[in-house]
Scaffold this active site. Structure first.
Site, PDB file in Angstrom:
ATOM      1  N   ASN A  87      57.944  78.631  20.503  1.00  0.00           N
ATOM      2  CA  ASN A  87      58.739  77.442  20.823  1.00  0.00           C
ATOM      3  C   ASN A  87      59.342  76.773  19.588  1.00  0.00           C
ATOM      4  OD1 ASN A  87      59.355  74.801  22.366  1.00  0.00           O
ATOM      5  ND2 ASN A  87      57.879  74.144  20.813  1.00  0.00           N
ATOM      6  N   SER A 140      67.977  78.906  24.262  1.00  0.00           N
ATOM      7  CA  SER A 140      68.745  77.690  24.542  1.00  0.00           C
ATOM      8  C   SER A 140      69.971  78.039  25.378  1.00  0.00           C
ATOM      9  CB  SER A 140      69.206  77.066  23.221  1.00  0.00           C
ATOM     10  OG  SER A 140      70.172  76.068  23.442  1.00  0.00           O
ATOM     11  N   TYR A 153      73.248  77.684  15.273  1.00  0.00           N
ATOM     12  CA  TYR A 153      72.202  77.523  16.302  1.00  0.00           C
ATOM     13  C   TYR A 153      72.437  78.534  17.431  1.00  0.00           C
ATOM     14  CZ  TYR A 153      69.091  75.072  19.576  1.00  0.00           C
ATOM     15  OH  TYR A 153      68.083  74.748  20.464  1.00  0.00           O
ATOM     16  N   SER A 156      71.520  82.035  16.417  1.00  0.00           N
ATOM     17  CA  SER A 156      70.064  82.246  16.363  1.00  0.00           C
ATOM     18  C   SER A 156      69.473  82.345  17.769  1.00  0.00           C
ATOM     19  CB  SER A 156      69.386  81.115  15.576  1.00  0.00           C
ATOM     20  OG  SER A 156      69.390  79.895  16.292  1.00  0.00           O
ATOM     21  N   LYS A 157      69.942  81.518  18.687  1.00  0.00           N
ATOM     22  CA  LYS A 157      69.354  81.526  20.032  1.00  0.00           C
ATOM     23  C   LYS A 157      69.842  82.729  20.847  1.00  0.00           C
ATOM     24  CE  LYS A 157      66.714  77.894  19.685  1.00  0.00           C
ATOM     25  NZ  LYS A 157      65.246  78.019  19.739  1.00  0.00           N
TER      26      LYS A 157
HETATM   27  P1  NAI Z   1      61.205  69.176  18.435  1.00  0.00           P
HETATM   28  O1  NAI Z   1      61.876  68.958  17.135  1.00  0.00           O
HETATM   29  O2  NAI Z   1      60.664  67.992  19.182  1.00  0.00           O
HETATM   30  O3  NAI Z   1      60.046  70.241  18.316  1.00  0.00           O
HETATM   31  C1  NAI Z   1      60.127  71.347  17.486  1.00  0.00           C
HETATM   32  C2  NAI Z   1      58.801  71.481  16.765  1.00  0.00           C
HETATM   33  O4  NAI Z   1      58.881  72.646  15.935  1.00  0.00           O
HETATM   34  C3  NAI Z   1      58.490  70.294  15.855  1.00  0.00           C
HETATM   35  O5  NAI Z   1      57.212  69.787  16.144  1.00  0.00           O
HETATM   36  C4  NAI Z   1      58.582  70.870  14.454  1.00  0.00           C
HETATM   37  O6  NAI Z   1      57.671  70.284  13.534  1.00  0.00           O
HETATM   38  C5  NAI Z   1      58.262  72.334  14.705  1.00  0.00           C
HETATM   39  N1  NAI Z   1      58.745  73.224  13.657  1.00  0.00           N
HETATM   40  C6  NAI Z   1      59.927  73.152  12.993  1.00  0.00           C
HETATM   41  N2  NAI Z   1      59.979  74.113  12.065  1.00  0.00           N
HETATM   42  C7  NAI Z   1      58.820  74.821  12.157  1.00  0.00           C
HETATM   43  C8  NAI Z   1      58.274  75.932  11.453  1.00  0.00           C
HETATM   44  N3  NAI Z   1      58.931  76.521  10.452  1.00  0.00           N
HETATM   45  N4  NAI Z   1      57.064  76.386  11.831  1.00  0.00           N
HETATM   46  C9  NAI Z   1      56.377  75.803  12.824  1.00  0.00           C
HETATM   47  N5  NAI Z   1      56.820  74.725  13.499  1.00  0.00           N
HETATM   48  C10 NAI Z   1      58.035  74.241  13.171  1.00  0.00           C
HETATM   49  O7  NAI Z   1      62.284  69.923  19.323  1.00  0.00           O
HETATM   50  P2  NAI Z   1      62.317  70.339  20.854  1.00  0.00           P
HETATM   51  O8  NAI Z   1      63.566  69.808  21.380  1.00  0.00           O
HETATM   52  O9  NAI Z   1      61.048  70.071  21.539  1.00  0.00           O
HETATM   53  O10 NAI Z   1      62.540  71.916  20.671  1.00  0.00           O
HETATM   54  C11 NAI Z   1      61.604  72.904  21.051  1.00  0.00           C
HETATM   55  C12 NAI Z   1      62.364  74.205  21.227  1.00  0.00           C
HETATM   56  O11 NAI Z   1      63.292  74.053  22.302  1.00  0.00           O
HETATM   57  C13 NAI Z   1      63.194  74.627  20.010  1.00  0.00           C
HETATM   58  O12 NAI Z   1      63.127  76.028  19.858  1.00  0.00           O
HETATM   59  C14 NAI Z   1      64.596  74.206  20.407  1.00  0.00           C
HETATM   60  O13 NAI Z   1      65.574  74.942  19.733  1.00  0.00           O
HETATM   61  C15 NAI Z   1      64.567  74.475  21.896  1.00  0.00           C
HETATM   62  N6  NAI Z   1      65.555  73.799  22.687  1.00  0.00           N
HETATM   63  C16 NAI Z   1      65.596  72.424  22.739  1.00  0.00           C
HETATM   64  C17 NAI Z   1      66.538  71.801  23.526  1.00  0.00           C
HETATM   65  C18 NAI Z   1      66.655  70.323  23.611  1.00  0.00           C
HETATM   66  O14 NAI Z   1      67.665  69.859  24.145  1.00  0.00           O
HETATM   67  N7  NAI Z   1      65.698  69.539  23.141  1.00  0.00           N
HETATM   68  C19 NAI Z   1      67.507  72.566  24.313  1.00  0.00           C
HETATM   69  C20 NAI Z   1      67.371  73.988  24.195  1.00  0.00           C
HETATM   70  C21 NAI Z   1      66.420  74.564  23.415  1.00  0.00           C
END
Ligand code: NAI
Length: 252
Positions: A87, A140, A153, A156-157
């Site tokens: 994730n 995504s 982005y 990558s996705k």
């Molecule tokens: P978020 O920023 O709340 O959570 C992402 C988490 O990944 C954070 O806790 C961060 O510390 C952690 N992280 C970042 N780099 C890291 C690394 N190198 N190693 C380990 N952990 C790391 O973001 P969210 O929105 O919850 O995103 C979760 C996933 O969902 C991501 O892959 C994002 O691309 C994807 N996503 C999110 C959407 C949205 O609208 N929020 C839509 C589509 C996909």
């Protein structure tokens, strides 16, 4: 639904990740909450154990293949490993393609592509040896539709979806299922950053909401429930999918 299952989760300290940790724990799983931000992961795990659920936390940077493999192996030895949710992911500042700083490009590739690769590589030997396992990769909507100023982005996705299909084709006979999930905009983490960068975030949200057949942005829980389904045996005949959880955006 997930009784006696161990679920390993990356990026578990954030929006969709922490919600997924709670949903899996609530379904009976032991959850291994990891995040590059070890304090955030620990706080999620502490909240869960405080509520009587089974959770542990570890700091893990998904871009580090050795750290990833070591932690997955140690987890499998101690608790077993039934599922991994790749994730962790990051976005980047909105910019037309030719103006994206190369350092941003490389960082997004590192976390969003190599992170998923590293997790899958670490989990596959364990899952193949036991003849079962579910891998869920968080992609995504950006893998499916064209979003201006999101080229890195999206790249990558999109790679996550192609990778998911390839590994699903390869690992299916060993009993391992691999699926991706493609969320639309969720007003947390990466999604919130996207809006907050615009000149008028509230207006940007309103405009976006009108583009969704369901007329609203999604909630993290609406993504997490589908991840939980893909982990569980309820989806036992599903592999190689890129499941859209986007309020219908991609078909409108
Ligand atoms: P978020 O920023 O709340 O959570 C992402 C988490 O990944 C954070 O806790 C961060 O510390 C952690 N992280 C970042 N780099 C890291 C690394 N190198 N190693 C380990 N952990 C790391 O973001 P969210 O929105 O919850 O995103 C979760 C996933 O969902 C991501 O892959 C994002 O691309 C994807 N996503 C999110 C959407 C949205 O609208 N929020 C839509 C589509 C996909």
């Amino acid at each position: 639904m997930l009784e006696n299952k161990t679920v390993f989760l990356t990026g578990g300290g954030g929006g969709i990740g922490s919600e997924t940790a709670r949903m899996c724990a609530d379904a009976g799983a032991r959850v291994i909450v990891t995040d590059i931000d070890g304090d955030a992961a620990q706080s999620v795990a502490d909240d869960l154990t405080g509520d009587g659920y089974d959770a542990v936390s570890h700091a893990l940077d998904v871009t580090d293949p050795d750290q990833f493999s070591d932690l997955v192996s140690a987890t499998a030895d101690e608790y077993g490993l039934d599922a991994i949710v790749n994730n962790a992911g990051i976005g980047h500042d909105a910019a037309v393609t030719e103006e994206v700083p190369l350092s941003d490009r490389d960082r997004v590739m590192d976390v969003n592509i190599r992170g998923v690769w590293n997790g899958t590589r670490a989990a596959l030997p364990v899952m193949k040896a036991q003849g079962s396992g579910s891998i869920v990769n968080v992609s995504s909507l950006a893998a499916i539709v064209g979003l201006p100023k999101q080229a890195v982005y999206s790249l990558s996705k999109g790679a996550v979806v192609s990778f998911t299909r390839a590994v699903a084709a390869e690992a299916g006979r060993a009993g391992v299922r691999v699926n991706a999930i493609c969320p639309g905009f969720i007003d947390t983490g990466v999604g919130a950053e996207y809006f907050d960068e615009s000149e008028d975030p509230e207006r940007a949200r309103e405009i976006h909401e009108q583009l969704y057949p369901l007329g609203r942005l999604g909630e993290a829980s609406e993504v997490s429930s589908v991840i939980r389904f893909l982990i569980s045996e309820e989806s036992s005949y599903m592999t190689g999918n890129a499941v859209r959880v986007d309020g219908g955006y991609s078909i409108s």
